[in-house]
Scaffold this active site. Structure first.
Site, PDB file in Angstrom:
ATOM      1  N   LYS A 108       0.842  -1.199   0.000  1.00 10.19           N
ATOM      2  CA  LYS A 108       0.000   0.000   0.000  1.00 10.19           C
ATOM      3  C   LYS A 108       0.880   1.254   0.000  1.00 10.19           C
ATOM      4  O   LYS A 108       0.618   2.197  -0.736  1.00 10.19           O
ATOM      5  CB  LYS A 108      -0.917   0.012   1.235  1.00 10.19           C
ATOM      6  CG  LYS A 108      -2.062  -0.982   1.116  1.00 10.19           C
ATOM      7  CD  LYS A 108      -2.797  -1.149   2.441  1.00 10.19           C
ATOM      8  CE  LYS A 108      -3.703  -2.367   2.383  1.00 10.19           C
ATOM      9  NZ  LYS A 108      -4.236  -2.747   3.697  1.00 10.19           N
TER      10      LYS A 108
ATOM     11  N   GLN B 106      -4.886  -1.708   9.751  1.00 10.20           N
ATOM     12  CA  GLN B 106      -4.748  -3.043   9.162  1.00 10.20           C
ATOM     13  C   GLN B 106      -5.358  -4.114  10.088  1.00 10.20           C
ATOM     14  O   GLN B 106      -5.065  -4.159  11.275  1.00 10.20           O
ATOM     15  CB  GLN B 106      -3.259  -3.345   8.918  1.00 10.20           C
ATOM     16  CG  GLN B 106      -2.983  -4.673   8.256  1.00 10.20           C
ATOM     17  CD  GLN B 106      -3.539  -4.764   6.836  1.00 10.20           C
ATOM     18  OE1 GLN B 106      -3.372  -3.847   6.028  1.00 10.20           O
ATOM     19  NE2 GLN B 106      -4.234  -5.860   6.543  1.00 10.20           N
TER      20      GLN B 106
ATOM     21  N   ASP C 200     -11.208   2.791   4.129  1.00 14.94           N
ATOM     22  CA  ASP C 200     -11.463   1.344   4.049  1.00 14.94           C
ATOM     23  C   ASP C 200     -12.966   1.058   4.077  1.00 14.94           C
ATOM     24  O   ASP C 200     -13.395  -0.070   3.825  1.00 14.94           O
ATOM     25  CB  ASP C 200     -10.798   0.628   5.240  1.00 14.94           C
ATOM     26  CG  ASP C 200      -9.561  -0.151   4.815  1.00 14.94           C
ATOM     27  OD1 ASP C 200      -9.403  -0.398   3.608  1.00 14.94           O
ATOM     28  OD2 ASP C 200      -8.763  -0.517   5.707  1.00 14.94           O
TER      29      ASP C 200
END
Ligand code: NAD
Length: 284
Positions: A50, A94, A117
């Site tokens: 990422k 994450q 997200d």
């Protein structure tokens, strides 16, 4: 019939090139903050990818790598600081988090306007109610992009999704419903899944079961999207038996090189969108 391949790697390169060119027209670079708690190897690889991808398109990327033993309050304080930092446009935490941390509480702490997200319940709810303000999770958004790259009108298509997780199956079902598909969600308790998939125009596998979907499950010419990432003897494979379905499907995505690269590209697109919204710029 031999299925055509939907090349996620290639599509993602095009998307990233477009984002890079759009970023050059901005006053300043959008910024993505990535938080990783602990040393899960797969998560470290995902986060490095990422970071690299963000840098490739000219975005700033701040990486916060916290110790496994990090206290919940410490993580909440960091998220709060990033929520209030005007330089930061997108925040991702994450997953999975270490067990002592309350994932729900942590995801709820990310400001909805920076939740690139799409895991905050505010964005999940907005997606479900077809609110265009929703940040759509990157993987479902990537799947939609792949479908639209080979099917100009999704309206009325029969879609069967295998898997009902909060990060893939459920948001994907809402997203495709919002695009007028007829959606069936199957899962680990569904009996005879192939009875559903073999009548579907589109089958999306997101269950984490290596090569579970076979050609007998697929209607002639159907589009098959494989979200799964599994390993057999160290070798990556999806939830679809790729070689097997090639002779029946119309289109199929490979693993690797399918949904995975699209997920990262869509995360960058979400961050770019967040920058525009936070700066009052209307997307063209
Ligand atoms: P998860 O474990 O949270 O959920 C799996 C879902 O599959 C559950 O809803 C479960 O009911 C269902 N399921 C499990 N076994 C089944 C079976 N035998 N038959 C039917 N349904 C079954 O997983 P997830 O986070 O949704 O991820 C699913 C897969 O997608 C994993 O392989 C994961 O690594 C992969 N994934 C890939 C990306 C990407 O960017 N390509 C992103 C997220 C997840």
């Amino acid at each position: 019939m031999t299925a055509k391949i939907i090349d996620g790697k290639n599509l993602s390169v095009q998307i990233k090139a477009e984002i890079a060119s759009k970023i050059t027209a901005l006053d300043k670079a959008p910024c993505l903050a990535v938080i990783l708690v602990g040393n899960d190897e797969a998560s470290l690889v995902y986060d490095r990818n990422k970071q690299k991808a963000a840098q490739t398109v000219g975005m700033d990327c701040e990486f916060y790598h916290l110790e496994e033993q990090t206290k919940e309050q410490e993580l909440l304080d960091l998220i709060s600081r990033l929520n209030n930092d005007s330089h930061v446009n997108g925040i991702i935490v994450q997953l999975p988090l270490p067990k002592h941390l309350d994932t729900k509480k942590i995801l709820e702490a990310v400001a909805p306007k920076k939740d690139v997200d799409g895991f905050n319940p505010v964005n999940a709810g907005r997606l479900q109610s077809k609110d265009s303000e929703a940040f759509v999770s990157a993987t479902p958004r990537g799947v939609l992009f792949m479908l639209q790259s080979v099917c100009s009108d999704l309206s009325g298509k029969n879609v069967v999704i295998i898997g009902r997780s909060n990060i893939v199956g459920r948001p994907l079902a809402s997203l495709l419903l919002n695009h007028d598909c007829t959606v069936t969600v199957t899962h680990s308790k569904t009996k005879n899944i192939q009875d559903f998939t073999k009548n579907a125009d589109i089958v999306i596998a997101a269950c984490g079961c290596p090569k579970m979907v076979k050609k007998e499950w697929i209607k002639d010419g159907a589009i098959v999207i494989d979200v799964g990432i599994n390993r057999i003897d160290g070798k990556l494979c999806g939830d679809v038996d790729f070689e097997d379905v090639l002779s029946v499907a119309g289109y199929v995505t490979p693993v690797p090189g399918g949904v995975g690269p699209m997920t990262i590209a869509m995360l960058l697109e979400n961050t770019y969108d967040a920058y525009l919204k936070q700066n009052g710029i209307v997307k063209k």
